[in-house]
Design an enzyme around this catalytic site. Sequence first.
Site, short mmCIF file in Angstrom:
data_model
loop_
_atom_site.label_atom_id
_atom_site.label_comp_id
_atom_site.label_asym_id
_atom_site.label_seq_id
_atom_site.Cartn_x
_atom_site.Cartn_y
_atom_site.Cartn_z
N HIS A 143 64.87 24.97 -8.14
CA HIS A 143 65.35 24.95 -6.69
C HIS A 143 64.39 23.84 -5.92
CE1 HIS A 143 66.66 25.74 -2.72
NE2 HIS A 143 67.68 26.57 -3.19
N ASP A 162 74.41 31.54 -3.61
CA ASP A 162 73.22 30.59 -4.31
C ASP A 162 72.06 31.78 -4.30
OD1 ASP A 162 75.08 28.56 -3.74
OD2 ASP A 162 73.56 27.37 -2.67
N HIS A 165 72.52 26.27 -10.53
CA HIS A 165 71.69 26.06 -8.94
C HIS A 165 70.20 25.24 -9.43
CE1 HIS A 165 71.71 25.61 -5.09
NE2 HIS A 165 70.73 26.79 -4.78
N HIS A 187 74.53 33.64 0.09
CA HIS A 187 73.45 33.76 -0.89
C HIS A 187 73.20 35.20 -1.18
CE1 HIS A 187 72.51 30.03 1.63
NE2 HIS A 187 71.56 29.72 0.42
#
Length: 428
Positions: A299, A244, A295, A389
């Site tokens: 965010h 991510d 994603h 990540h």
Amino acid sequence: MNLKKLPKALLMIVFSFSTILTACVSQTPHQNNNVKPKQTALAPKEVNTSSSILLNEIMAWAKKGTVKDCPFNALGSTIEKAKSEWGEPDKVDLAGYGSYATYNKKNIVLGYNKAGEIFDVRSYSKDLKEISDKMLVKSFGQPSEVKDNNNEHIYVYELGPELQFKIIIPKSSNVIDHISVFNTKRAEANNDYILDIKGKSNQLTEQAWTSMQKWRKDIVLFSKSQENVYINGPDKRKVALTFDDGPDEIITPAIIDILANHHVKGNFFFLGSRVKEHPNVVKEAFDQGNLVLSHSYNHVELTKLGNAAIREEIDRAGKAIKSVIGKEPAILRTPYGDTNVQVAEISKQEGYSIVLWSIDTLDWSQKDSKNIISNVIANVRNGDIILMHSDSDKSETKKALPLLIEELQKRNFEIVDLQDLLNIKAYQ
């Protein structure tokens, strides 16, 4: 008496009185005239005729997989069919095996699974309040099972290999609160292999850990009711590595190289806002055969946004990625895993499946390669989706990745992309 000599008016009175006596006698033909007839007693509630008829109707409907005044059943109906005829429900709650849609004006609640199949039809009709537990047993016989559930008793009658008829009676009362026609096979459909979420960090406060544990439990339950929300893959010796918060200029390229050197594919959930900053990294990830997925754009917690703002976050990210690789993703990972019915529905409308994770390496909390590897190897199961990540401060993730891949391969896990693992499309 010579009737012919009586006055005409008096004669009529005599005949009328005679008729009344005859009528009274005819109602009790076998009664001894010296014994007064007994008055008919009022039927007790336990054998009330109208309630007995209602119970017979209830059972007849239950055997058809439904309840009175409901055209949908737990044998073949879907929630989409219900919505097309009754409109949107007044509310939808998550419980047990799936979602429960409440239609207040109908006094009906419909439970449905991840595939949208109705598995539970409940009635809260006011007529049920007239039926006692004694009447219930008198009419249906002893139940197959009586469950003691907190403040209520649940009488369960087996109607077949898949169908159960449940009657719920509060302990504070002896009359029915509601009834349920329950299809066990449909209830368990699509929910037969759902993993709980693993992974620990010693850097979390007690409050943060408690909050995380609650979210994990809630999101797993939620995923069971949503056909486009995934926690893990099937019970096969395959796992997926996901990353991510990228792309960046250092960590993401390094991860791409590590994956290529080990001949495995990864899944990059990129932020739309960063895609525009590092298009070459995005293109390289795609060209190396990895999946480039969404994603969101900024965010942010999608559940705190309105419908239009949620749609914009998804659309902007999709367009940013498409501008680089020529394809719009069909898989979304919501920031923080923050997902509800609203987010899932809008994502579905936009052509996206939501894929979360079943192992959290917590590389964002405890930035230590040993902990990252341990969180995976100590917990890995068939079908796990592993969260890591790839943004700029994840040097320990980069350090852990080669060792992690090698250890998974030693344990005979095949490392695949999400399209392979979940059998869903990666791009629109």
